[in-house]
Design an enzyme around this catalytic site. Structure first.
Site, PDB file in Angstrom:
ATOM      1  N   LYS A 103     -25.276  -2.266  12.519  1.00 48.02           N
ATOM      2  CA  LYS A 103     -25.619  -2.774  13.854  1.00 48.02           C
ATOM      3  C   LYS A 103     -25.773  -1.586  14.787  1.00 48.02           C
ATOM      4  O   LYS A 103     -25.159  -0.537  14.567  1.00 48.02           O
ATOM      5  CB  LYS A 103     -24.506  -3.692  14.382  1.00 48.02           C
TER       6      LYS A 103
HETATM    7  P1  NAD Z   1     -31.684 -13.010  24.224  1.00 45.97           P
HETATM    8  O1  NAD Z   1     -31.401 -11.769  24.994  1.00 45.97           O
HETATM    9  O2  NAD Z   1     -33.086 -13.373  23.899  1.00 45.97           O
HETATM   10  O3  NAD Z   1     -31.046 -14.288  24.984  1.00 45.97           O
HETATM   11  C1  NAD Z   1     -29.713 -14.321  25.389  1.00 45.97           C
HETATM   12  C2  NAD Z   1     -29.492 -15.594  26.207  1.00 45.97           C
HETATM   13  O4  NAD Z   1     -28.104 -15.650  26.575  1.00 45.97           O
HETATM   14  C3  NAD Z   1     -30.280 -15.628  27.515  1.00 45.97           C
HETATM   15  O5  NAD Z   1     -30.731 -16.953  27.744  1.00 45.97           O
HETATM   16  C4  NAD Z   1     -29.228 -15.253  28.559  1.00 45.97           C
HETATM   17  O6  NAD Z   1     -29.519 -15.775  29.841  1.00 45.97           O
HETATM   18  C5  NAD Z   1     -27.991 -15.919  27.966  1.00 45.97           C
HETATM   19  N1  NAD Z   1     -26.745 -15.367  28.503  1.00 45.97           N
HETATM   20  C6  NAD Z   1     -26.385 -14.070  28.626  1.00 45.97           C
HETATM   21  N2  NAD Z   1     -25.191 -13.972  29.230  1.00 45.97           N
HETATM   22  C7  NAD Z   1     -24.777 -15.241  29.471  1.00 45.97           C
HETATM   23  C8  NAD Z   1     -23.643 -15.813  30.084  1.00 45.97           C
HETATM   24  N3  NAD Z   1     -22.684 -15.035  30.574  1.00 45.97           N
HETATM   25  N4  NAD Z   1     -23.560 -17.190  30.161  1.00 45.97           N
HETATM   26  C9  NAD Z   1     -24.537 -17.974  29.688  1.00 45.97           C
HETATM   27  N5  NAD Z   1     -25.645 -17.486  29.104  1.00 45.97           N
HETATM   28  C10 NAD Z   1     -25.763 -16.140  29.013  1.00 45.97           C
HETATM   29  O7  NAD Z   1     -30.789 -12.892  22.887  1.00 45.97           O
HETATM   30  P2  NAD Z   1     -30.985 -13.656  21.509  1.00 45.97           P
HETATM   31  O8  NAD Z   1     -31.772 -12.771  20.605  1.00 45.97           O
HETATM   32  O9  NAD Z   1     -31.405 -15.048  21.771  1.00 45.97           O
HETATM   33  O10 NAD Z   1     -29.485 -13.626  20.943  1.00 45.97           O
HETATM   34  C11 NAD Z   1     -28.529 -14.609  21.312  1.00 45.97           C
HETATM   35  C12 NAD Z   1     -27.345 -14.554  20.345  1.00 45.97           C
HETATM   36  O11 NAD Z   1     -27.820 -14.793  19.016  1.00 45.97           O
HETATM   37  C13 NAD Z   1     -26.623 -13.214  20.282  1.00 45.97           C
HETATM   38  O12 NAD Z   1     -25.253 -13.438  20.035  1.00 45.97           O
HETATM   39  C14 NAD Z   1     -27.268 -12.528  19.087  1.00 45.97           C
HETATM   40  O13 NAD Z   1     -26.423 -11.539  18.514  1.00 45.97           O
HETATM   41  C15 NAD Z   1     -27.428 -13.720  18.170  1.00 45.97           C
HETATM   42  N6  NAD Z   1     -28.428 -13.536  17.116  1.00 45.97           N
HETATM   43  C16 NAD Z   1     -29.722 -13.221  17.425  1.00 45.97           C
HETATM   44  C17 NAD Z   1     -30.655 -13.089  16.401  1.00 45.97           C
HETATM   45  C18 NAD Z   1     -32.111 -12.832  16.689  1.00 45.97           C
HETATM   46  O14 NAD Z   1     -32.900 -12.893  15.737  1.00 45.97           O
HETATM   47  N7  NAD Z   1     -32.514 -12.599  17.919  1.00 45.97           N
HETATM   48  C19 NAD Z   1     -30.251 -13.249  15.066  1.00 45.97           C
HETATM   49  C20 NAD Z   1     -28.917 -13.573  14.788  1.00 45.97           C
HETATM   50  C21 NAD Z   1     -28.026 -13.725  15.833  1.00 45.97           C
END
Ligand code: NAD
Length: 411
Positions: A103
């Site tokens: 990571k």
């Molecule tokens: P992103 O940056 O596209 O979206 C994050 C979302 O979380 C946004 O809507 C933001 O407004 C919201 N957010 C942030 N802080 C917040 C808070 N304090 N309260 C409420 N909402 C809040 O990120 P993503 O890629 O969608 O990732 C989201 C989660 O999924 C993370 O934990 C990431 O590690 C996990 N994840 C992502 C992927 C991927 O392919 N993108 C794969 C596996 C896991």
């Protein structure tokens, strides 16, 4: 988000106990192979120089090249990256990809930078770590705060050092060796495992009510595909606010609104909803799809959902997990539920290495098959050993990594 690594290792030890792993094997599996912290200094548009800290932690390569996202977020720190790198090792093993886990991230709020500054930051980070990553060693991908554009800059800068190497990073734009369906993959995978859970329970996903935290890449595709498959999303909250409607939110309209307005807050005709209200919603399924550490000893007792599907990484503390177990709430753990992203990243890497391009339908079918097979294996272990789905997933993942480590031996 500050993480207590020893706390998150509790999940590891619960499974290691079931597997009967020795103390030496546990140490071998837990200690990261390489832990790198670099200075990333760039010139801002106004001429000033700003210094950021970047991390890349390579946890384990027993099963293949290491794989893991790159996160741009102000709360990125070494402990968080270490925890997430370890989760990637178990996750790639649960879905049986030929990968290990890593990571990376930079402690920065990407929204505070211009596009040109973000590009300079990405390129400078690549200059600092290019020698330790690559298609056969460690392959980054998007995570919170990064996207296909960042991956395109990453690839371009990596190639300046190493020549044509599109497989050095995944989650790239379609026009630049990207893969059909990569953007939707994590959200789609979350919905596939939810559907599989209800299949095993003799129920249906269609008609179930859902509360969703986070409406970024993962959350928005989750909502879209849940809606397509007949589930009713009744509450969504993001960083800037939330919305709820007991009759069900209009997801296509909300997707268009959130894109224009940088979030769901203010969507007309529905009630506002805080994170606390969202966690306490009377729904069938709660899906955290934002930050880690959201379901804690404080928030877990308020949860009224019957099922939690962890789209976010590390959203549940061990204390909260124990509370859910006592309350009879079934949790589909992150290392299974959100593995759709890394699975389609693997498809992208395979295509890049063979210079072929698979159609969207093929990607979706392969994803559905992989995720369903992984869910079924975890479900079976949970039934056989009478453990939670989380412990079962860890038993499957850690067991595979431990066997590979033993077979390869230590030189
Ligand atoms: P992103 O940056 O596209 O979206 C994050 C979302 O979380 C946004 O809507 C933001 O407004 C919201 N957010 C942030 N802080 C917040 C808070 N304090 N309260 C409420 N909402 C809040 O990120 P993503 O890629 O969608 O990732 C989201 C989660 O999924 C993370 O934990 C990431 O590690 C996990 N994840 C992502 C992927 C991927 O392919 N993108 C794969 C596996 C896991």
């Amino acid at each position: 988000m500050s993480h207590d690594t020893s706390k998150s290792e509790r999940f590891f030890h619960q499974a290691a106990d079931h597997l009967g792993l020795s103390t030496r094997m546990r140490t071998l599996l837990l200690v990261p192979e390489r832990d790198v912290k670099v200075q990333v200094a760039i010139r801002l548009d106004n001429g000033d120089v700003e210094t950021f800290i970047g991390y890349r932690i390579q946890h384990d390569s027993a099963r293949g090249p290491m794989k893991g996202g790159l996160r741009f977020h102000p709360e990125v720190d070494e402990d968080e990256v270490r925890t997430l790198a370890q989760l990637m090792t178990w996750k790639t093993a649960v879905v049986d990809l030929p990968y290990g886990g890593a990571k990376g991230g930079i402690a920065v709020d990407p929204r505070s930078l211009s596009k040109a500054e973000l590009e300079r930051l990405t390129r400078k980070f690549v200059d600092q770590i290019h020698d330790m990553v690559g298609p056969d060693t460690d392959i980054p991908a998007p995570d919170m705060g990064t996207n296909s554009q960042v991956m395109a800059w990453f690839m371009n800068q990596y190639q300046a050092h190493h020549g044509f190497q599109p497989a050095c990073v995944t989650g790239k734009p379609l026009e630049l060796h990207g893969c059909e369906g990569r953007e939707e993959a994590t959200g789609r995978g979350v919905v596939v495992v939810a559907e599989r859970l209800f299949h095993h329970l003799g129920e249906k996903l269609a008609g179930k009510t859902v509360a969703l935290q986070g409406f970024g890449n993962v959350g928005s595709f989750c909502a879209k595909i849940l809606n397509e498959r007949g589930a009713k999303v009744v509450a969504i909250a993001d960083q800037r606010g939330g919305v709820k409607n007991a009759a069900g939110l209009d997801i296509p309209a909300l997707l268009a609104y959130a894109q224009k307005n940088d979030g769901v807050a203010g969507f007309p005709g529905v009630d506002p909803c805080s994170n606390a209200e969202l966690f306490a919603s009377q729904v069938d399924i709660l899906i955290p799809a934002a930050l880690g550490g959201q379901l804690t000893a404080e928030t877990a007792p308020t949860v009224r959902a019957r099922y939690i599907v962890e789209a976010a990484n590390d959203p549940t503390t061990p204390e909260a997990d124990e509370i859910f177990l006592q309350k009879g709430i079934t949790v589909v753990p992150d290392i299974l539920a959100n593995a759709g992203g890394v699975t389609v990243s693997y498809f992208e890497w395979v295509q890049n290495r063979s210079v072929v391009h698979w159609p969207l339908e093929e990607i979706r079918n392969r994803l559905e098959q992989r995720m369903s097979a992984a869910f079924d294996s975890v479900w079976q272990i949970a039934q056989d050993k009478k453990v939670s789905l989380r412990t079962a997933a860890y038993i499957l993942g850690i067991g595979r990594v431990a066997r590979a480590t033993e077979l390869a031996g230590v030189s």
